[in-house]
Design a protein around this motif. Structure first.
Motif, short mmCIF file in Angstrom:
data_model
loop_
_atom_site.label_atom_id
_atom_site.label_comp_id
_atom_site.label_asym_id
_atom_site.label_seq_id
_atom_site.Cartn_x
_atom_site.Cartn_y
_atom_site.Cartn_z
N VAL A 56 52.13 52.35 39.98
CA VAL A 56 51.17 53.67 39.81
C VAL A 56 50.22 54.07 40.64
O VAL A 56 49.35 52.76 41.78
CB VAL A 56 50.00 53.20 38.70
N LEU B 52 45.38 53.92 39.03
CA LEU B 52 44.64 53.45 39.51
C LEU B 52 42.96 52.95 39.16
O LEU B 52 42.31 52.85 38.04
CB LEU B 52 45.04 52.36 39.83
N LEU B 53 42.30 53.87 39.80
CA LEU B 53 41.18 53.72 40.14
C LEU B 53 40.64 54.66 39.51
O LEU B 53 39.28 53.90 38.94
CB LEU B 53 40.63 54.48 41.83
N SER C 48 41.31 54.63 36.15
CA SER C 48 40.99 54.24 34.72
C SER C 48 40.55 52.85 34.71
O SER C 48 39.84 52.49 33.63
CB SER C 48 42.94 53.37 34.89
N ALA C 49 40.17 52.71 35.91
CA ALA C 49 38.95 51.68 35.66
C ALA C 49 37.06 52.21 36.17
O ALA C 49 36.62 51.49 36.20
CB ALA C 49 38.90 50.59 37.71
#
Lengths: 383, 383
Positions: free
Chosen positions: B13, B18-19, B21-22
């Motif tokens: 990803v 990814l970030l 999603s955080a």
């Protein structure tokens, strides 16, 4: 500054858990993932207080409820569904969708389930399965799972409990109480992002499941357990790998805090909120402390206060505090303050105080000073 | 250094995804989440090339397959299932689990589905539904969805396509081709973490679904679409909020790159891998370029090479490159190189070269130099 989200799930996620979920994806059928999966299963057994089996499904809590029902019941089979809120109703609806014969044991929303009525239903039917929602998130009532488990044992019925919004937040002992199937979700007490659902199944229930025609392909619990025997251990279908990273971290945090300590923390959160709300002069939806939810508190709206205005323009937009509304016929009648996940003293004080100030803006006569004193009293007892 | 994961999903990803999603969890029944959900649905329509409806479900691709089948078919109804690999078989199995009468049109694994055989089956049955896996990930074959769609239209059968590992990676035009239901997953071409599944449904199929008794509660497609009409627009059950953040970002990235450009990129990836593997002297599992998958390439193991040793100790542990093994009876017979998600030229060159060097370590006679030349030739044509 981010908002203070105090929903009864999903809850705010601790930075360590969020960041863990942003790790790069890995092969979900590898020794590397096996290690995470296995530890999640083992730590979940601690959470459920069981030596039984745990399946972890990618989906919401409802998916786990369906997994339990569709794995246990075939069309035409009887089930006793205890219904005193939206989620109790959901269990019944899912069982009906499965084609089961559903006998509802209903109670007014906001009242607690009476074990005697469950016993009557079992005495009067051939049902071999009973469903209960432990913590009825919609009505902020905690149901007596332990007593009903005892009755299920007497009648040799399998007891299926939705502990989605309670597990980890209040005493729950699956094996000791004799609960056969228990489902929970990642986004409540565990404080993970939503997306994973956990289903614990004891051997008695698993034997029954293995004899049944599963009603679902994706939500077939024995299949998840079978894949935990493979080498490497894995899930039958591609799991939400990153959500597992988060779950792993959150379960380790729970273990570190200790179940009893978390139960204690939530009791404190509950008391701060309840005494604060009472002292403000607002009405708790569930007055009786004995049956009040440990993880979510409902407050009845004073006459004339509009739900959208209060929770939206006032509380969310002006005070940066997010709480939930009522569901179904309770929409507009109550609002709900979640106190699960990583919540701490400061969050509860903030919530009660902002609720008080917000209500005052809308012309409600509340005593913000008394609320502060009441919360201080609760805190002085524990410090 | 992280490993180069070249699975046919889940894929690596991009950091931005990814970030995203955080980010902290938000209320899933709010205007704020509505905006993300709505944009995901709109961007998904571009992905599917449809003006129809899109439901986004928290679950794996299999959940979406089940959602399609359980929403469309009632027990006893007939369905023609095209089977030439593990996932075609899965569609058939799900339909059987639903209690449907399944007529399998089977082809050898590694061969492409023949539209004439589908036509024969339709001519010879009352089936009103046909299932096909567009890109059979297990065998690395791309099936002729457009032709089979034409046949389904002639026979007035609803055409349900699993495009989980192809959608966005190769030409697919749901509306133009006349595909009625199409499912895909987040963790393939889109390059998101796994956990979300998308189901596109045209109005013709939706009308049929609305007349049927849905077989699942959680995977009831019309219910997802109904909740997209609420204010605020939402999902019926708590969605994997953070996975939606990631999906949103990934769909924007896709839109920015452009569908045609991504199809083109994957064609290039496919050519680099195929010409590289051929020049190494290894055997492609699907020799015919015309039917070869655009997103995953299968390589037949030379005699004497052990799958676990090659993919594990050699490729993964020594070269830090992760590829997939074969599935079911192809386990140990082939390995599969995924080229979906954010893959770029360098990844393909790395994969082919490391595969060559790894094979050489195991005593296989491969020509690593020729592979480099062959890949350079492919690249020179496009630069």
């Amino acid at each position: 500054m981010e908002k203070l989200v105090l929903l009864p799930g999903p809850v705010m996620v601790h930075e360590d858990v969020l960041l863990r979920s942003a790790k790069q994806v890995m092969n979900h059928r590898s020794e590397e993932f096996e290690e995470i999966l296995t530890e999640c299963v083992e730590l979940s057994k601690y959470l459920f207080q069981t030596d039984g089996n745990v399946a972890i499904i990618t989906g919401s809590g409802t998916a786990a409820m369906e997994a339990a029902i569709y794995s246990l019941l075939e069309p035409g089979e009887e089930v006793v569904a205890v219904v005193n809120g939206k989620f109790g109703e959901r269990f019944a609806d899912i069982a009906e969708r499965r084609g089961a014969e559903v006998r509802r044991v209903e109670f007014e929303w906001g009242k607690v389930a009476d074990p005697e009525r469950v016993e009557e239903a079992l005495a009067d039917s051939d049902a071999e399965v009973v469903t209960l929602v432990h913590n009825e998130t919609s009505t902020t009532v905690l149901n007596p799972a332990e007593e009903i488990a005892r009755i299920c044992r007497e009648y040799d019925a399998l007891f299926v409990v939705d502990a989605i919004s309670s597990l980890g937040g209040v005493e729950f002992r699956m094996d000791d109480w004799g609960v056969d199937v228990c489902v929970t979700g990642s986004q409540k007490v565990l404080g993970c992002p939503p997306g994973l659902a956990l289903v614990a199944v004891n051997d008695r229930a698993l034997e029954v499941m293995e004899e049944k025609d599963a009603g679902s392909y994706y939500l077939d619990i024995p299949k998840y357990l079978e894949y935990l025997e493979k080498d490497p251990k894995q899930t039958p279908y591609t799991p939400a790998v990153n959500a597992f990273y988060a779950l792993h971290e959150a379960l380790k945090r729970l273990k570190e805090e200790g179940l009893e300590a978390r139960w204690e923390r939530y009791r404190l959160m509950q008391r701060i909120v309840r005494e604060g709300i009472r002292a403000l002069g607002l009405e708790l939806f569930v007055e009786d402390d004995e049956i009040a939810s440990p993880t979510v508190t409902g407050v009845t709206y004073p006459e004339g206060v509009d739900d959208r205005e209060f929770r939206g323009e006032i509380l969310r937009d002006r005070y940066d505090v997010v709480v939930a509304g009522g569901q179904d016929h309770l929409a507009g009648e109550i609002f709900r303050i979640g106190h699960m996940g990583e919540v701490r003293i400061r969050d509860m004080i903030t919530a009660v105080t902002c609720i008080g100030l917000g209500m005052r803006e809308l012309g409600v006569d509340v005593d913000v000073g008394a609320a502060a004193e009441a919360m201080a009293d609760v805190l002085s007892e524990v410090s």
